[in-house]
Structure formats: C-alpha cells, structure tokens
Design a protein around this motif. Structure first.
Motif, PDB file in Angstrom:
ATOM      1  N   PHE A 169     -21.596 -23.897  15.666  1.00 33.29           N
ATOM      2  CA  PHE A 169     -22.308 -23.639  16.914  1.00 33.29           C
ATOM      3  C   PHE A 169     -23.460 -22.661  16.687  1.00 33.29           C
ATOM      4  O   PHE A 169     -23.419 -21.832  15.781  1.00 33.29           O
ATOM      5  CB  PHE A 169     -21.361 -23.025  17.950  1.00 33.29           C
ATOM      6  CG  PHE A 169     -20.130 -23.840  18.214  1.00 33.29           C
ATOM      7  CD1 PHE A 169     -20.230 -25.149  18.645  1.00 33.29           C
ATOM      8  CD2 PHE A 169     -18.872 -23.299  18.032  1.00 33.29           C
ATOM      9  CE1 PHE A 169     -19.093 -25.906  18.896  1.00 33.29           C
ATOM     10  CE2 PHE A 169     -17.731 -24.043  18.277  1.00 33.29           C
ATOM     11  CZ  PHE A 169     -17.845 -25.344  18.707  1.00 33.29           C
ATOM     12  N   SER A 172     -25.480 -18.355  20.624  1.00 24.42           N
ATOM     13  CA  SER A 172     -25.111 -18.185  22.035  1.00 24.42           C
ATOM     14  C   SER A 172     -23.861 -18.995  22.371  1.00 24.42           C
ATOM     15  O   SER A 172     -22.959 -18.514  23.069  1.00 24.42           O
ATOM     16  CB  SER A 172     -26.273 -18.591  22.944  1.00 24.42           C
ATOM     17  OG  SER A 172     -26.658 -19.935  22.700  1.00 24.42           O
ATOM     18  N   THR A 173     -23.795 -20.225  21.845  1.00 23.10           N
ATOM     19  CA  THR A 173     -22.610 -21.053  22.088  1.00 23.10           C
ATOM     20  C   THR A 173     -21.384 -20.435  21.442  1.00 23.10           C
ATOM     21  O   THR A 173     -20.299 -20.391  22.032  1.00 23.10           O
ATOM     22  CB  THR A 173     -22.825 -22.477  21.543  1.00 23.10           C
ATOM     23  OG1 THR A 173     -23.995 -23.034  22.132  1.00 23.10           O
ATOM     24  CG2 THR A 173     -21.627 -23.367  21.855  1.00 23.10           C
ATOM     25  N   TRP A 174     -21.560 -19.928  20.210  1.00 22.33           N
ATOM     26  CA  TRP A 174     -20.417 -19.337  19.509  1.00 22.33           C
ATOM     27  C   TRP A 174     -19.882 -18.110  20.235  1.00 22.33           C
ATOM     28  O   TRP A 174     -18.673 -17.874  20.273  1.00 22.33           O
ATOM     29  CB  TRP A 174     -20.795 -18.977  18.081  1.00 22.33           C
ATOM     30  CG  TRP A 174     -19.711 -18.219  17.368  1.00 22.33           C
ATOM     31  CD1 TRP A 174     -19.773 -16.962  16.859  1.00 22.33           C
ATOM     32  CD2 TRP A 174     -18.374 -18.673  17.106  1.00 22.33           C
ATOM     33  NE1 TRP A 174     -18.576 -16.605  16.296  1.00 22.33           N
ATOM     34  CE2 TRP A 174     -17.692 -17.636  16.440  1.00 22.33           C
ATOM     35  CE3 TRP A 174     -17.693 -19.860  17.386  1.00 22.33           C
ATOM     36  CZ2 TRP A 174     -16.368 -17.743  16.039  1.00 22.33           C
ATOM     37  CZ3 TRP A 174     -16.361 -19.971  16.988  1.00 22.33           C
ATOM     38  CH2 TRP A 174     -15.721 -18.923  16.320  1.00 22.33           C
ATOM     39  N   VAL A 177     -17.657 -19.483  22.893  1.00 15.45           N
ATOM     40  CA  VAL A 177     -16.462 -20.092  22.308  1.00 15.45           C
ATOM     41  C   VAL A 177     -15.517 -19.024  21.755  1.00 15.45           C
ATOM     42  O   VAL A 177     -14.303 -19.092  21.945  1.00 15.45           O
ATOM     43  CB  VAL A 177     -16.870 -21.095  21.209  1.00 15.45           C
ATOM     44  CG1 VAL A 177     -15.664 -21.503  20.376  1.00 15.45           C
ATOM     45  CG2 VAL A 177     -17.517 -22.326  21.829  1.00 15.45           C
ATOM     46  N   TYR A 187     -10.899 -25.078  23.567  1.00 14.87           N
ATOM     47  CA  TYR A 187     -12.230 -25.676  23.664  1.00 14.87           C
ATOM     48  C   TYR A 187     -12.296 -26.887  22.747  1.00 14.87           C
ATOM     49  O   TYR A 187     -11.624 -26.952  21.725  1.00 14.87           O
ATOM     50  CB  TYR A 187     -13.327 -24.668  23.300  1.00 14.87           C
ATOM     51  CG  TYR A 187     -13.302 -24.202  21.866  1.00 14.87           C
ATOM     52  CD1 TYR A 187     -14.032 -24.860  20.878  1.00 14.87           C
ATOM     53  CD2 TYR A 187     -12.542 -23.099  21.492  1.00 14.87           C
ATOM     54  CE1 TYR A 187     -14.004 -24.433  19.560  1.00 14.87           C
ATOM     55  CE2 TYR A 187     -12.505 -22.668  20.178  1.00 14.87           C
ATOM     56  CZ  TYR A 187     -13.239 -23.337  19.216  1.00 14.87           C
ATOM     57  OH  TYR A 187     -13.203 -22.920  17.910  1.00 14.87           O
ATOM     58  N   GLN A 189     -15.278 -29.742  21.195  1.00 13.12           N
ATOM     59  CA  GLN A 189     -16.641 -30.255  21.132  1.00 13.12           C
ATOM     60  C   GLN A 189     -16.577 -31.761  21.325  1.00 13.12           C
ATOM     61  O   GLN A 189     -15.915 -32.468  20.573  1.00 13.12           O
ATOM     62  CB  GLN A 189     -17.298 -29.922  19.794  1.00 13.12           C
ATOM     63  CG  GLN A 189     -18.755 -30.369  19.734  1.00 13.12           C
ATOM     64  CD  GLN A 189     -19.483 -29.816  18.527  1.00 13.12           C
ATOM     65  OE1 GLN A 189     -18.890 -29.147  17.688  1.00 13.12           O
ATOM     66  NE2 GLN A 189     -20.768 -30.085  18.440  1.00 13.12           N
ATOM     67  N   SER A 194     -23.354 -32.221  21.554  1.00 13.54           N
ATOM     68  CA  SER A 194     -23.359 -30.770  21.380  1.00 13.54           C
ATOM     69  C   SER A 194     -22.679 -30.068  22.549  1.00 13.54           C
ATOM     70  O   SER A 194     -22.662 -28.846  22.621  1.00 13.54           O
ATOM     71  CB  SER A 194     -24.806 -30.269  21.249  1.00 13.54           C
ATOM     72  OG  SER A 194     -25.545 -30.611  22.412  1.00 13.54           O
ATOM     73  N   ILE A 196     -19.758 -28.551  24.780  1.00 16.15           N
ATOM     74  CA  ILE A 196     -18.450 -27.944  24.562  1.00 16.15           C
ATOM     75  C   ILE A 196     -17.671 -27.981  25.861  1.00 16.15           C
ATOM     76  O   ILE A 196     -18.172 -27.564  26.911  1.00 16.15           O
ATOM     77  CB  ILE A 196     -18.584 -26.485  24.080  1.00 16.15           C
ATOM     78  CG1 ILE A 196     -19.476 -26.404  22.844  1.00 16.15           C
ATOM     79  CG2 ILE A 196     -17.207 -25.883  23.803  1.00 16.15           C
ATOM     80  CD1 ILE A 196     -18.982 -27.190  21.665  1.00 16.15           C
TER      81      ILE A 196
END
Length: 200
Positions: A169, A172-174, A177, A187, A189, A194, A196
């Motif tokens: 990721f 920002s996504t990580w 998550v 979560y 994917q 892309s 989540i």
C-alpha cells in the motif's frame, strides 16, 4: 521434501478465526520425516548462520509489531538445540523471510497431518504473493539445510522485496490499514483493485 497443497486464507477459517491472512501449506517431509532440529548434524548452526535473527530478540518497527512480537516470539536457539519439529522450523523460516523483506508478520502454527511424515504449516502473510513464495522458499531452505547443502538466500529476499514493492500500500493507505489491524479490524484488498475493504 515438497509442498503437496498450498492454500491462501483471506478471512476467518478452520485454522484461525482471529488471524485471517494465512498461508496453509501441506508439506511432505519425505526422507526427513521424524527428524527434528537437534537430530540433524549442525542444523541449528547452519540455520542461524543464514538467518541470524532467528534465536535473537527482534526490534519491532511499530507499536503494532511490538504487540505481535510479544504475543508470538520468534524461535530461539535454545528451542532449536532442544529439538523442534521440522514443520515448526519451516513456519518460522517463512515468517523470517518475509520480515527480512520488510513485511512484519509473526503468527504461525504447525500441525501433524493424518498421513505419516506430513505436516500442515500455517503462517501469516502481508502480501499474498509474497506469502506463497515464502512458503516454497522456506521448504527449499530447510531441505537444503537437512542435506548439508548450500542455500543462496539473497535472491529469495530480493524477490520478496520486489513483490512487496509491487503490491504494498501507499503511505496514506498503509496508515489506515495499520491502525485497523492494531484494533483487530480485518481488511481485504479487493481482487484486481486498489480498493481496501475494512471488515467483512
């Protein structure tokens, strides 16, 4: 020694209702069935020479990693010397290979199958493709160590790192998550996307 079945869990399963991102591999130990880490000459020494962090305390990279490490400590040199089933060793090797490539995973178990000389090896993954690759590499490494053969670790770590870079990721996504994971929020994917999904 070979994998006769390899499966990916993406949610609660027979193997765990809490740890849902799991690789499940059924390993035929072949001629090494019944062997332990302390019954093969210099096995523990060769293993820790290849993977020095096995048997040593790990420095967690985050608060979440710290909690996971406390709950699921790595294999120790004392355990290797006292004797560990090879399935359990394969599990820890698969986890350590992923950690060396920057994927902090810690949970795993091994269980004897109904067939003689066969074990189920179950362990966590961060990236599915990396987890499946780590399973195969761990079996190959442990077999090489059992035979007293050389094993080239660098290409394995390089490949795992490349997989991580391709599929990991963005920052920002990580952050989202990682916070979800720290709160035990599952979560997923979505395939070929892309996006989540948090929760089931």
């Amino acid at each position: 020694m070979k994998i006769i079945d390899l499966r990916t869990m993406r949610g609660p399963s027979y193997w765990s209702v809490k740890h849902y991102r799991l690789i499940v591999c059924k390993v035929d130990l072949g001629e090494f069935a019944g062997e332990w880490s302390n019954t093969i000459d210099n096995f523990a020494e060769r293993l820790t020479a290849l993977l020095p962090k096995i048997g040593q305390p790990h420095a967690p990279a985050s608060r979440h990693s710290s909690k996971q490490l406390a709950k699921h400590p790595p294999l120790t040199q004392e355990q290797l010397a006292d004797g560990e089933p090879l399935g359990h060793v394969i599990q820890h090797v698969a986890l350590e290979l992923q950690r060396q490539a920057g994927m902090p995973v810690f949970w795993g178990k091994s269980y004897p199958a109904r067939e003689e000389g066969v074990e189920y090896v179950v362990f966590a993954y961060q990236e599915e493709r990396a987890g499946r690759y780590a399973a195969q590499a761990a079996v190959e490494m442990v077999e090489a160590l059992c035979r007293g053969e050389e094993f080239n670790l660098k290409p394995v770590i390089d490949e795992l790192h490349d997989i991580r870079e391709e599929e990991f990721f963005g920052p920002s996504t990580w952050s989202i998550v990682a916070e979800a994971a720290s709160r035990n929020i599952p979560y997923i994917q979505l395939k070929n996307s892309s996006i989540i999904q948090l929760g089931y």
